[in-house]
Design a protein around this motif. Structure first.
Motif, PDB file in Angstrom:
ATOM      1  N   TYR A  78      -1.866  -2.999  10.178  1.00 56.41           N
ATOM      2  CA  TYR A  78      -2.242  -2.467   8.859  1.00 56.41           C
ATOM      3  C   TYR A  78      -1.614  -3.231   7.700  1.00 56.41           C
ATOM      4  CZ  TYR A  78      -3.842   1.815  11.306  1.00 56.41           C
ATOM      5  OH  TYR A  78      -4.470   2.724  12.107  1.00 56.41           O
TER       6      TYR A  78
ATOM      7  N   VAL B   5       5.987   0.474   8.893  1.00 61.31           N
ATOM      8  CA  VAL B   5       6.649   1.622   8.256  1.00 61.31           C
ATOM      9  C   VAL B   5       7.980   1.937   8.943  1.00 61.31           C
ATOM     10  CG1 VAL B   5       4.583   2.625   7.209  1.00 61.31           C
ATOM     11  CG2 VAL B   5       5.161   3.183   9.574  1.00 61.31           C
TER      12      VAL B   5
ATOM     13  N   GLY C 223       7.309   5.449   4.493  1.00 65.36           N
ATOM     14  CA  GLY C 223       7.417   6.494   5.523  1.00 65.36           C
ATOM     15  C   GLY C 223       6.122   6.662   6.296  1.00 65.36           C
TER      16      GLY C 223
ATOM     17  N   CYS D 101      -2.204  12.717  10.065  1.00 71.31           N
ATOM     18  CA  CYS D 101      -2.057  11.478   9.290  1.00 71.31           C
ATOM     19  C   CYS D 101      -2.954  11.577   8.065  1.00 71.31           C
ATOM     20  CB  CYS D 101      -2.468  10.293  10.163  1.00 71.31           C
ATOM     21  SG  CYS D 101      -2.883   8.835   9.185  1.00 71.31           S
ATOM     22  N   ILE D 102      -2.385  11.349   6.890  1.00 73.68           N
ATOM     23  CA  ILE D 102      -3.167  11.507   5.651  1.00 73.68           C
ATOM     24  C   ILE D 102      -4.300  10.480   5.534  1.00 73.68           C
ATOM     25  CG2 ILE D 102      -1.402  12.657   4.230  1.00 73.68           C
ATOM     26  CD1 ILE D 102      -0.761   9.815   3.080  1.00 73.68           C
ATOM     27  N   VAL D 103      -4.172   9.377   6.256  1.00 77.52           N
ATOM     28  CA  VAL D 103      -5.210   8.343   6.183  1.00 77.52           C
ATOM     29  C   VAL D 103      -6.381   8.706   7.096  1.00 77.52           C
ATOM     30  CG1 VAL D 103      -5.704   5.892   6.624  1.00 77.52           C
ATOM     31  CG2 VAL D 103      -3.490   6.582   5.681  1.00 77.52           C
ATOM     32  N   HIS D 104      -6.034   9.242   8.278  1.00 80.97           N
ATOM     33  CA  HIS D 104      -7.065   9.456   9.291  1.00 80.97           C
ATOM     34  C   HIS D 104      -7.689  10.847   9.275  1.00 80.97           C
ATOM     35  CE1 HIS D 104      -5.022   5.842  10.933  1.00 80.97           C
ATOM     36  NE2 HIS D 104      -6.257   5.522  11.239  1.00 80.97           N
TER      37      HIS D 104
ATOM     38  N   GLU E 269      -6.459   9.260  15.696  1.00 82.44           N
ATOM     39  CA  GLU E 269      -5.759  10.182  14.788  1.00 82.44           C
ATOM     40  C   GLU E 269      -6.781  10.975  13.962  1.00 82.44           C
ATOM     41  OE1 GLU E 269      -2.860   7.970  12.485  1.00 82.44           O
ATOM     42  OE2 GLU E 269      -1.850   7.281  14.292  1.00 82.44           O
TER      43      GLU E 269
ATOM     44  N   CYS F  65      -3.319   3.153   3.612  1.00 82.34           N
ATOM     45  CA  CYS F  65      -2.130   3.961   3.877  1.00 82.34           C
ATOM     46  C   CYS F  65      -1.119   3.620   2.783  1.00 82.34           C
ATOM     47  CB  CYS F  65      -1.546   3.639   5.252  1.00 82.34           C
ATOM     48  SG  CYS F  65       0.067   4.418   5.480  1.00 82.34           S
TER      49      CYS F  65
ATOM     50  N   TYR G 244       1.871   4.258   2.513  1.00 90.12           N
ATOM     51  CA  TYR G 244       3.193   3.873   3.040  1.00 90.12           C
ATOM     52  C   TYR G 244       3.165   2.408   3.489  1.00 90.12           C
ATOM     53  CZ  TYR G 244       3.550   8.979   3.419  1.00 90.12           C
ATOM     54  OH  TYR G 244       3.547  10.325   3.168  1.00 90.12           O
ATOM     55  N   MET G 245       2.159   2.060   4.269  1.00 93.81           N
ATOM     56  CA  MET G 245       2.048   0.669   4.740  1.00 93.81           C
ATOM     57  C   MET G 245       1.949  -0.286   3.551  1.00 93.81           C
ATOM     58  SD  MET G 245       1.804   0.197   8.141  1.00 93.81           S
ATOM     59  CE  MET G 245       1.707   1.221   9.603  1.00 93.81           C
TER      60      MET G 245
HETATM   61 FE1  SF4 Z   1       1.529   7.228   9.186  1.00 94.00          FE
HETATM   62 FE2  SF4 Z   1       0.141   5.636   7.528  1.00 94.00          FE
HETATM   63 FE3  SF4 Z   1      -0.039   5.300  10.181  1.00 94.00          FE
HETATM   64 FE4  SF4 Z   1      -1.094   7.448   8.984  1.00 94.00          FE
HETATM   65  S1  SF4 Z   1      -1.713   5.308   8.735  1.00 94.00           S
HETATM   66  S2  SF4 Z   1       0.063   7.413  10.878  1.00 94.00           S
HETATM   67  S3  SF4 Z   1       0.404   7.868   7.357  1.00 94.00           S
HETATM   68  S4  SF4 Z   1       1.778   5.035   8.907  1.00 94.00           S
END
Ligand code: SF4
Ligand code: 13P
Length: 349
Positions: free
Chosen positions: A69, A105, A129, A215-218, A243, A301, A303-304
Motif C-alpha cells: 500500500y 504502519v 496506526g 478496517c476503515i478502508v475496507h 477485510e 488508507c 495511516y499508510m
Molecule cells: Fe489498517 Fe489501513 Fe490496513 Fe485498513 S488499510 S487494515 S486501516 S493499515
C-alpha cells in the motif's frame, strides 16, 4: 508527534532536494518501474529523495521493507523488499541489515522488532496506526477468552504487540483460513477484524467467534456498490480484499490478500480489473501488467499515506523513530508470530 517544519529544515541543511529533471533522467532505470503511474514532473520532484535515501541505506546498512500500500515512488524507488503483511514479517526474520525501515504502519514495524530484537527498526511516522489495531487491547482478548473458555485466540497481525502477546497465534489475510483450520478446538476466537473472521468462517471447518473491529478502508463499499460498479464498467473483474464484508466478497469475482490479488491479476491478466483494496495497490502493479486496465475505485488508507519519502529520509538521517517493544511482551508476541510463520511454511503457504 513529528514536527514537519523541523523535518524540512533539517533535510534542507544536509541535502539538495531541489526538483531536478536532469537527475530524474539519470535515474531512468528506477523510473521505468513506475512510468505508467508517475508523471515525469513528479519523478523530478521524487528523484533527489530517492537518490539520498538509497545512498543513506548503504551507509547505515539499512533495508526498507515496503508494504503493497505504499505509494509507487516508495514501493519502486526505495524499497528493498515489498509484499503483503506475511511476506514482510518473514522477510524481517531473514534480512541481515543492522537497520530496518518499515515503510508501512506501526504494527508492521512492531512485528519486525518482535522478530528481530537486535536490529534497529525505524518507523518514519509513529502516528501511522491502523483502525483494526486500535480496536482491541489485551483486555479485550481476555474478555473473549472468558466468554469462550478453552477456545484458542487467532489474532490478525494488524494488532499491537500486547494483543499478539495475549493471543495463541497470529494470522494474516493470506493464511487465515488455514491457520484457523489448524487449531485443534472446534470453536476459534478471531480478533480484531469481524469481516475477515466472517469470511474465514465461510471457508473454514470451525465455529469462528470474533471481535467487532473493522478496517476503515475496507468497509467503505456495499454489495450494491459492487453491482453498480459492474454496471458502470461492464466486463471488469472485481477483486476484493477479505477485510470487506462477506456480502462484498460474495459479489466480487475473487477475494484475496494483497499478494493473492497480485497473483490473480498476474496469472489471469484480465482486460479490466477493479481492486477493492487500498488505492496504491493497483498503481504499484500497473507497470508490470501493461495488458491490464486498472479502473477505480481508489480508497486511501490515511495511516499508510502518512509514510512519505521525506519522512523516510529524515529517520534514516537522524535515526529517530526507533520502535521499542517491552522485552516480556515481545517474547510472548514472538511466540504468536513465529508459530504462524512456522505453520505457514509447513503448510506451503
Ligand atoms: Fe489498517 Fe489501513 Fe490496513 Fe485498513 S488499510 S487494515 S486501516 S493499515
Ligand atoms: P495484507 O497485505 O496482508 O493483505 O494486509 C492488508 C492490510 O490491510 C494491511 O494493513
Amino acid at each position: 508527534m513529528l514536527d514537519i517544519s523541523l523535518v524540512r529544515s533539517t533535510l534542507a541543511s544536509h541535502y539538495d532536494l531541489t526538483p531536478s529533471p536532469e537527475l530524474a533522467a539519470s535515474m531512468s532505470d528506477i523510473y521505468d518501474r513506475m512510468d505508467r503511474v508517475v508523471s515525469p514532473p513528479d519523478w523530478a520532484i521524487y528523484a533527489p529523495y530517492v537518490k539520498a535515501i538509497n545512498e543513506l541505506k548503504k551507509k547505515r546498512n539499512a533495508v526498507i521493507l515496503g508494504h503493497n500500500y505504499m505509494t509507487p515512488e516508495i514501493f519502486h524507488g526505495v524499497s528493498d523488499f515489498v509484499g503483503d503483511s506475511l511476506q514482510l514479517a518473514i522477510k524481517a526474520t531473514e534480512v541481515e541489515a543492522d537497520v530496518i525501515v518499515q515503510a508501512g504502519v506501526h504494527f508492521m514495524a512492531e512485528t519486525s522488532k518482535i522478530l528481530s530484537p537486535d536490529k534497529i527498526v525505524l518507523m518514519p511516522d509513529m502516528a501511522a496506526g491502523c483502525s483494526l489495531a486500535e480496536s482491541i487491547t489485551a483486555e479485550g482478548v481476555e474478555e473473549m477468552r472468558a466468554k469462550y473458555p478453552g477456545a484458542p485466540v487467532v489474532s490478525y497481525v494488524n494488532t499491537t504487540a500486547e494483543v499478539k502477546a495475549a493471543s495463541d497465534i497470529c494470522c494474516t489475510s493470506s493464511n487465515a483460513v488455514q491457520i484457523v483450520n489448524a487449531m485443534e478446538a472446534e470453536t476459534v476466537i478471531m480478533t480484531p477484524d469481524q469481516y475477515l473472521a466472517q469470511n474465514v468462517a465461510n471457508e473454514a471447518d470451525k465455529n469462528v467467534v470474533y471481535w467487532p473491529g473493522s478496517c476503515i478502508v475496507h468497509e467503505q463499499y456495499t454489495a450494491q456498490d459492487l453491482r453498480d460498479f459492474r454496471e458502470w464498467n461492464p466486463g471488469t473483474r472485481l477483486i476484493a480484499h477479505p477485510e470487506y464484508t462477506p456480502e462484498v466478497v460474495a459479489e466480487a469475482d475473487l477475494s484475496g490478500s494483497t499478494s493473492g490479488i497480485l497473483k490473480y491479476v498476474t496469472d489471469e491478466k484480465p482486460e479490466k480489473a477493479m481492486l477493492f483494496t487500498e488505492c496504491s495497490m493497483a498503481s504499484n502493479i500497473a507497470d508490470n501488467l501493461p495488458e491490464v486496465d486498472f479502473v477505480g475505485p481508489c480508497n486511501m488508507c490515511p495511516y499508510m499515506k502518512r509514510i512519505t519519502l521525506e519522512k523516510i529520509l529524515y529517520v534514516l538521517h537522524t535515526m529517530e523513530g526507533q520502535v521499542e517493544v517491552d522485552a516480556e511482551v515481545a517474547e510472548k508476541a514472538r511466540h504468536s508470530v513465529q508459530t504462524m510463520i512456522d505453520l505457514s511454511k509447513k503448510l506451503g503457504l
